[in-house]
Enzyme design. Structure first.
Site, PDB file in Angstrom:
ATOM      1  N   ASP A  79       0.854  -1.193   0.000  1.00 20.48           N
ATOM      2  CA  ASP A  79       0.000   0.000   0.000  1.00 20.48           C
ATOM      3  C   ASP A  79       0.887   1.240   0.000  1.00 20.48           C
ATOM      4  O   ASP A  79       2.103   1.162   0.219  1.00 20.48           O
ATOM      5  CB  ASP A  79      -0.912  -0.005   1.233  1.00 20.48           C
ATOM      6  CG  ASP A  79      -2.101   0.941   1.109  1.00 20.48           C
ATOM      7  OD1 ASP A  79      -2.239   1.584   0.050  1.00 20.48           O
ATOM      8  OD2 ASP A  79      -2.879   1.044   2.075  1.00 20.48           O
ATOM      9  N   LYS A  80       0.255   2.397  -0.256  1.00 20.03           N
ATOM     10  CA  LYS A  80       0.934   3.692  -0.144  1.00 20.03           C
ATOM     11  C   LYS A  80       0.052   4.640   0.636  1.00 20.03           C
ATOM     12  O   LYS A  80      -1.173   4.442   0.747  1.00 20.03           O
ATOM     13  CB  LYS A  80       1.288   4.293  -1.504  1.00 20.03           C
ATOM     14  CG  LYS A  80       0.139   4.665  -2.448  1.00 20.03           C
ATOM     15  CD  LYS A  80      -0.690   5.863  -2.138  1.00 20.03           C
ATOM     16  CE  LYS A  80      -0.032   7.173  -2.470  1.00 20.03           C
ATOM     17  NZ  LYS A  80      -1.086   8.281  -2.473  1.00 20.03           N
ATOM     18  N   HIS A  81       0.691   5.666   1.185  1.00 20.38           N
ATOM     19  CA  HIS A  81      -0.065   6.714   1.878  1.00 20.38           C
ATOM     20  C   HIS A  81       0.561   8.049   1.539  1.00 20.38           C
ATOM     21  O   HIS A  81       1.789   8.199   1.530  1.00 20.38           O
ATOM     22  CB  HIS A  81      -0.027   6.513   3.388  1.00 20.38           C
ATOM     23  CG  HIS A  81      -0.711   7.624   4.144  1.00 20.38           C
ATOM     24  ND1 HIS A  81      -2.077   7.678   4.297  1.00 20.38           N
ATOM     25  CD2 HIS A  81      -0.218   8.742   4.744  1.00 20.38           C
ATOM     26  CE1 HIS A  81      -2.402   8.765   4.975  1.00 20.38           C
ATOM     27  NE2 HIS A  81      -1.288   9.426   5.254  1.00 20.38           N
ATOM     28  N   SER A  82      -0.282   9.036   1.238  1.00 17.98           N
ATOM     29  CA  SER A  82       0.184  10.397   0.995  1.00 17.98           C
ATOM     30  C   SER A  82      -0.198  11.276   2.175  1.00 17.98           C
ATOM     31  O   SER A  82      -1.281  11.125   2.737  1.00 17.98           O
ATOM     32  CB  SER A  82      -0.441  10.952  -0.291  1.00 17.98           C
ATOM     33  OG  SER A  82      -0.175  12.339  -0.412  1.00 17.98           O
ATOM     34  N   THR A 119      -9.276  10.740  -1.291  1.00 21.37           N
ATOM     35  CA  THR A 119      -9.328   9.658  -2.278  1.00 21.37           C
ATOM     36  C   THR A 119     -10.720   9.030  -2.348  1.00 21.37           C
ATOM     37  O   THR A 119     -11.212   8.716  -3.435  1.00 21.37           O
ATOM     38  CB  THR A 119      -8.276   8.583  -1.932  1.00 21.37           C
ATOM     39  OG1 THR A 119      -6.974   9.194  -1.973  1.00 21.37           O
ATOM     40  CG2 THR A 119      -8.311   7.440  -2.929  1.00 21.37           C
ATOM     41  N   ARG A 167      -8.424  15.323  18.924  1.00 24.73           N
ATOM     42  CA  ARG A 167      -7.316  16.166  18.479  1.00 24.73           C
ATOM     43  C   ARG A 167      -7.806  17.300  17.600  1.00 24.73           C
ATOM     44  O   ARG A 167      -7.292  18.422  17.655  1.00 24.73           O
ATOM     45  CB  ARG A 167      -6.294  15.329  17.713  1.00 24.73           C
ATOM     46  CG  ARG A 167      -5.465  14.394  18.577  1.00 24.73           C
ATOM     47  CD  ARG A 167      -4.703  13.406  17.719  1.00 24.73           C
ATOM     48  NE  ARG A 167      -3.852  14.080  16.760  1.00 24.73           N
ATOM     49  CZ  ARG A 167      -3.501  13.574  15.582  1.00 24.73           C
ATOM     50  NH1 ARG A 167      -3.957  12.387  15.212  1.00 24.73           N
ATOM     51  NH2 ARG A 167      -2.713  14.242  14.778  1.00 24.73           N
ATOM     52  N   SER A 182      -1.353   7.847  14.182  1.00 23.01           N
ATOM     53  CA  SER A 182      -2.652   7.864  13.507  1.00 23.01           C
ATOM     54  C   SER A 182      -2.551   7.253  12.110  1.00 23.01           C
ATOM     55  O   SER A 182      -3.337   6.374  11.743  1.00 23.01           O
ATOM     56  CB  SER A 182      -3.172   9.304  13.415  1.00 23.01           C
ATOM     57  OG  SER A 182      -4.397   9.345  12.720  1.00 23.01           O
ATOM     58  N   LYS A 186      -3.757   2.720  11.220  1.00 23.97           N
ATOM     59  CA  LYS A 186      -4.767   2.295  10.236  1.00 23.97           C
ATOM     60  C   LYS A 186      -4.128   1.479   9.115  1.00 23.97           C
ATOM     61  O   LYS A 186      -4.685   0.469   8.677  1.00 23.97           O
ATOM     62  CB  LYS A 186      -5.489   3.517   9.667  1.00 23.97           C
ATOM     63  CG  LYS A 186      -6.337   4.270  10.680  1.00 23.97           C
ATOM     64  CD  LYS A 186      -7.183   5.331  10.034  1.00 23.97           C
ATOM     65  CE  LYS A 186      -6.391   6.502   9.513  1.00 23.97           C
ATOM     66  NZ  LYS A 186      -5.892   7.384  10.589  1.00 23.97           N
ATOM     67  N   LYS A 187      -2.971   1.917   8.645  1.00 21.87           N
ATOM     68  CA  LYS A 187      -2.313   1.201   7.553  1.00 21.87           C
ATOM     69  C   LYS A 187      -1.850  -0.187   7.996  1.00 21.87           C
ATOM     70  O   LYS A 187      -2.040  -1.179   7.283  1.00 21.87           O
ATOM     71  CB  LYS A 187      -1.126   2.021   7.024  1.00 21.87           C
ATOM     72  CG  LYS A 187      -1.534   3.233   6.205  1.00 21.87           C
ATOM     73  CD  LYS A 187      -2.251   2.833   4.930  1.00 21.87           C
ATOM     74  CE  LYS A 187      -2.635   4.008   4.068  1.00 21.87           C
ATOM     75  NZ  LYS A 187      -3.385   3.599   2.850  1.00 21.87           N
TER      76      LYS A 187
END
Length: 434
Positions: A79-82, A119, A167, A182, A186-187
């Site tokens: 997976d990727k995260h931005s 997304t 937060r 955070s 999740k990832k």
């Protein structure tokens, strides 16, 4: 162990130990701490900070506060995260490209936040697509297509969901420790074997300078790798929109032009950089360069488009979306160009201001409960270094009402700086970390 004791340590400038962080994360999920105590914890972490080991402990405890997926598939789960930007629709191209290269991609994504697009909102601009599904549906789509871009269920990292809400209203969003926990909780709950992080820096990103971006990239990669997930970060430029459109349906249109071979542009370079790292780390390519080449081939030869089309159909969208995508995407009622008031070279673009202009048009949320209009936004935004004559278009507005278009035109003109001399375009890929 109890919340009062842990909060007392923070008040006395002492970081909680491993067991205390684990206890507090579990208590967030099961309701043993109040919102007031959760807010005090977030403020205490902002003030005191966590050690590297403490950051890992909090991340894993938040991950383990809910369901952690495991996979029995014939390939690596990646997976990727931005960290967020404008005109950033990489996920919609990269997920199917990775699947075409032999990876499995259960991409748990989010909605728009502040000036940045989401997304899930982009996916739902496609008629019929539903991004909310249970685990059985997710597994079915992954099995059939190799990729799925979906929202997190309530069972994924509930401690993070509780803490994030607190937060947001206690001015503790920008804690490096809490951001890291955070994102990664999740990832990692998705059962990943490899992760790449696209840390954006520039006017359109949350991180405005390179030092902030480097600090976040290091915190994320160190924590993720210590948690058992092979992770690398790419620091990429966000001093201008990645694609020349901002807005949900407009960005999907940009994606489809890439996937169907009508255009390439900087977004393909970012996809190649991110995907190359993932394929190399997972053993699906001999090195990063060959991995990047494999991603580009999957995009150019149509295999990524085929995977994307299958995914859209499985998620409730049109059967022939890839072949007829122009028929399905919503369009705004008012489409008007913004003429430049003077000649010059585009020397600076305030990406955050452009993003907020799209939010004001109805393409984003001021409140979590706001409904968005997926058709509105900006297209054909000029690039840095472009020479424009007086009257040339700086961008095209897609709006519902003429008064909204007029306000957006003022915002866009203020966000784009023209100068007498040409400027060089910045490097797109700045640094690789981890």
């Amino acid at each position: 162990m109890d919340a009062r004791g842990i909060l007392g340590k923070l008040r006395h400038q002492q970081s909680p130990d491993h067991d205390e962080l684990v206890w507090f994360a579990r208590a967030l999920a099961d309701g043993r701490v109040s919102d007031a105590q959760a807010g005090a914890f977030a403020m205490g972490v902002c003030q005191v900070g966590l050690s590297d080991a403490g950051r890992v402990a909090l991340t894993l405890a938040m991950r383990d506060s809910g369901q952690v997926l495991s996979w029995d598939v014939n390939g690596p789960v990646l997976d990727k995260h931005s960290t967020g930007g404008v005109g950033d629709c990489v996920s919609l191209i990269l997920a199917p490209a990775l699947a075409a290269c032999g990876a499995y991609v259960p991409m748990i994504s989010g909605r728009g936040l502040g000036h940045t697009g989401g997304t899930l909102d982009k996916m739902e601009a496609i008629p019929g697509v539903s991004t909310q599904m249970d685990e059985a549906q997710l597994r079915q789509i992954i099995d059939r297509t190799g990729c799925a871009i979906v929202g997190a269920t309530g069972d994924i990292a509930p401690a993070d969901k509780r803490l994030y809400a607190v937060r947001d209203v206690t001015s503790t969003v920008d804690s490096m420790d809490l951001i890291t926990a955070s994102i990664l909780s999740k990832k990692l709950a998705a059962g990943l074997q490899g992760l790449v992080l696209d840390v954006k820096v520039g006017s359109g990103a949350f991180m405005k300078d390179i030092k902030q971006a480097q600090m976040l990239a290091n915190a994320l990669t160190k924590t993720a790798n210590a948690s058992g997930c092979k992770t690398t970060a790419i620091i990429s430029d966000m001093s201008q929109p990645l694609v020349p459109s901002l807005g949900n349906a407009l960005e999907v249109a940009e994606v489809m032009q890439v996937l169907t071979g009508q255009t390439e542009g900087p977004i393909v370079s970012v996809c190649a950089a991110l995907g190359g790292v993932l394929l190399a780390n997972a053993g699906l390519a001999d090195d990063v360069e060959k991995g990047a080449d494999a991603i580009c081939r999957a995009i150019r030869d149509g295999r990524a488009a085929e995977r994307f089309g299958k995914m859209i159909t499985e998620m409730g969208g049109p059967v022939q979306f890839v072949e007829n995508w122009t028929r399905f995407l919503p369009e705004a009622t008012i489409i008007v160009a913004i003429p430049a008031s003077e000649a010059g070279y585009v020397s600076a673009i305030d990406g955050e201001a452009l993003g907020m202009a799209v939010v004001a048009l109805g393409g984003g949320r001021m409140l979590e409960t706001d409904q968005i209009n997926t058709a509105v936004g900006l297209s054909e935004v000029v690039r840095l270094g472009t020479k424009v004559a007086k009257g040339d278009p700086l961008a095209v507005i897609h709006a519902v009402r003429s008064e909204d278009a007029e306000k957006a035109a003022k915002a866009v003109r203020s966000a784009i700086t023209l100068s007498d001399k040409p400027v060089a375009s910045p490097e797109l890929i700045i640094e690789r970390v981890g």
